[in-house]
Design an enzyme around this catalytic site. Structure first.
Site: not given
Ligand SMILES: *[C@@H]1O[C@H](CO)[C@@H](O)[C@H](O)[C@H]1NC(C)=O
Ligand SMILES: *[C@@H]1O[C@H](CO)[C@@H](O)[C@H](O)[C@H]1NC(C)=O
Ligand SMILES: *[C@@H]1O[C@H](CO)[C@@H](O)[C@H](O)[C@H]1NC(C)=O
Ligand SMILES: *[C@@H]1O[C@H](CO)[C@@H](O)[C@H](O)[C@H]1NC(C)=O
Ligand SMILES: *[C@@H]1O[C@H](CO)[C@@H](O)[C@H](O)[C@H]1NC(C)=O
Ligand SMILES: CC(=O)N[C@H]1CO[C@H](CO)[C@@H](O)[C@@H]1O
Length: 500
Positions: A178, A467, A442
């Protein structure tokens, strides 16, 4: 190694190395709260990892400013073999979570470390967790919170640590998922002399104010489960949008969604805030679908796209509006174990986000991350695209939060986002030895590198995962593509570590 064993410490912690994004919405992060304390030691005599602090400059880009602070990091030597590489997991927009260092947890980077004989560090991001560069989170202090300062922290950490431990010639590999995934890529871009390679999982490399594509991926993820599912969600949300226009319905909406206090719409922002929050029940579910986050004690991990679409198809519950309400209630009480959904007023949320104390209600990262989005990234998950199920929380609502909370103007916001892309190159990142895993469901992949740029900048596509799925510990029920991706990343690393 020069590290001393810690005395037994019980770490009470929240959050992550790989994590979703804070959006300025306190509730969005509540499921990240960890339910039990985590111990850093297997037993007193055999520390699995240790916690330490390193001195850093407050401002790396101003030689005349000598103010310094202490940054937290964790280290494990469990797998290190002389001559092995050094792995650096980059902390993100929340406190670091000790589970990423626990050798029992089997998180993926540690399985690589074991095979490759790596020394492993986890470095907390400035202004998050216990790493406090300033006495509080006042806006004037947050000027020192930026990805560029964080990368400079990382470079300094690498330099000092290598010198201290005699690892200057070792190959350092940066890991992150991320936002920290983007930092991992950028650390290789900006400090190629210090970072040999990077694994940038679910990394949003392109900054954008109006991130309307996020909800388009949500639509497609729901449709992949059941083509009717996103249509039912849209129908439910349209009804909600109609009902919410009439104050006569406030009482029923409050009851239907189990809100913590009576719905009171006094401004356009109150309306946008509650709609965004309710939509988030589905957004978060999609973003983390089937991820093995349970290992870091995340709550609600069994609540998946299947759960959403199952409830949305349940005709016995009545109109889609009631099914959506039933889903929100189910998620709140059964999965997140909360008594009610949330306080529905924008002003209450604003008050939390304006609190500048390190022990304030938004200090777990929400205030800090919102500041970074308002100055560097945008990433606002707007309902502006026609190809998605929600409505009522458009760009203006998100942009005005920057003004309401930090007095940051729209012009400043856009200039900051442009500068970020100018500085790092957006999708056109010019570097080598960075691998970009991405998951098809995601929503963040929309801002990631989704096809290989070159042999040296490969993308790894994982069909059907959410994710940062590749970073979590492997499980028996993982889909084969996910296991293949983990193995593929390992082979790439192995190859790169042989290169000069
Ligand atoms: C609220 O819900 C109740 C029970 O479902 C219903 O009888 C009533 O008409 C609703 N109120 C309004 C204003 O629609
Ligand atoms: C979630 O799944 C785990 C194991 O798969 C199970 O033990 C637990 O009871 C489930 N929780 C809920 C709320 O369904
Ligand atoms: C900020 O939060 C702290 C801790 O919850 C609280 O004690 C303090 O009163 C809050 N400050 C303001 C201005 O609300
Ligand atoms: C945000 O982007 C979408 C395209 O995805 C566009 O339709 C919309 O108009 C944009 N919103 C604003 C306020 O510019
Ligand atoms: C907000 O920023 C504007 C422009 O930068 C400035 O003129 C104004 O005084 C600021 N307001 C507050 C409350 O700080
Ligand atoms: C969902 C998505 O964008 N996946 C991409 C990930 O990267 C591969 C390339 O390896 C693309 O083909 C996928 O489209």
């Amino acid at each position: 190694m020069g590290f001393q064993a810690l005395t037994a410490v019980i770490f009470a912690c929240l959050c992550f190395a790989c994590d979703g994004f804070f959006t300025g919405n306190i509730h969005r992060n509540i499921e990240r709260q960890i339910s039990n304390d985590v111990q850093g030691h297997k037993d007193e005599d055999k520390p699995v990892f240790q916690q330490h602090w390193i001195s850093q400059k407050l401002d790396h880009f101003n030689g005349a400013d000598s103010r310094a602070w202490k940054q937290k990091f964790l280290v494990t030597e469990t797998y290190y073999r002389t001559g092995g590489p050094v792995f650096l997991m980059i902390g993100g927009e929340g406190p670091i979570n000790n589970q990423w260092m626990s050798t029992d947890s089997g998180s993926t980077w540690l399985t690589y470390a074991k095979k490759l004989g790596a020394l492993c560090f986890l470095l907390e991001h400035r202004f998050y967790g216990d790493s406090h560069p300033t006495v509080d989170l006042r806006t004037e202090n947050l000027q020192f919170l930026s990805s560029q300062q964080a990368l400079a922290d990382l470079a300094h950490f690498r330099t000092v640590m290598a010198k201290q431990l005699g690892l200057t010639n070792s190959k350092w590999v940066a890991f992150g998922g991320s936002y920290p995934g983007a930092l991992a890529a950028w650390s290789r871009l900006k400090y190629p002399n210090l970072i040999h390679a990077a694994v940038a999982s679910s990394a949003p490399l392109h900054a954008t104010v109006n991130f309307s594509e996020y909800l388009e991926v949500v639509w497609r993820a729901l449709a992949a489960e059941n083509p009717k599912c996103p249509l039912l969600v849209k129908k439910a949300f349209d009804t909600l949008n109609e009902l919410i226009k009439d104050p006569k319905n406030y009482e029923n909406i409050t009851k239907d969604f189990n809100l913590c206090s009576r719905l009171q719409i006094q401004s356009e922002k109150d309306r946008a805030y509650i709609l965004d929050s309710l939509a988030d029940s589905i957004m978060s579910t999609v973003q983390y679908n089937n991820d093995n986050r349970a290992f870091e004690s995340a709550l609600g991990t069994n609540c998946t796209i299947k759960t959403v679409c199952g409830v949305m198809s349940e005709e016995s519950l009545g109109e889609p509006y009631y099914r959506f309400a039933a889903f929100v209630a189910l998620r709140t009480t059964t999965y997140l174990l909360q008594p009610c959904f949330k306080d529905p007023t924008y002003s209450a949320n604003l008050q939390d986000l304006r609190n500048t104390s390190y022990s304030g209600p938004a200090s777990g990262g929400e205030r800090q991350w919102l500041y970074q989005t308002c100055t560097e990234f945008g990433y606002f998950q707007t309902s502006d695209s026609p190809n998605q199920p929600f409505s009522g929380f458009g760009l203006q609502y998100h942009v005005e939060q920057c003004l309401d909370i930090f007095n940051i103007s729209t012009k400043t916001l856009y200039a900051g986002v442009d500068q970020t892309n100018e500085n790092y190159g957006s999708y056109d990142i010019r570097a080598t030895r960075i691998v970009f895993p991405n998951g098809s469901i995601d929503p963040w992949h929309a801002l990631g590198i989704t096809s290989s740029i070159s042999d040296d900048l490969p993308a790894i596509f994982i069909k059907g995962t959410a994710h940062c799925a590749n970073m979590y510990p492997a499980r028996a029920e993982d889909i084969p593509q996910l296991n293949l991706a983990r193995e593929h990343i390992f082979q790439i690393l192995q190859k790169w570590l042989k290169e000069k």
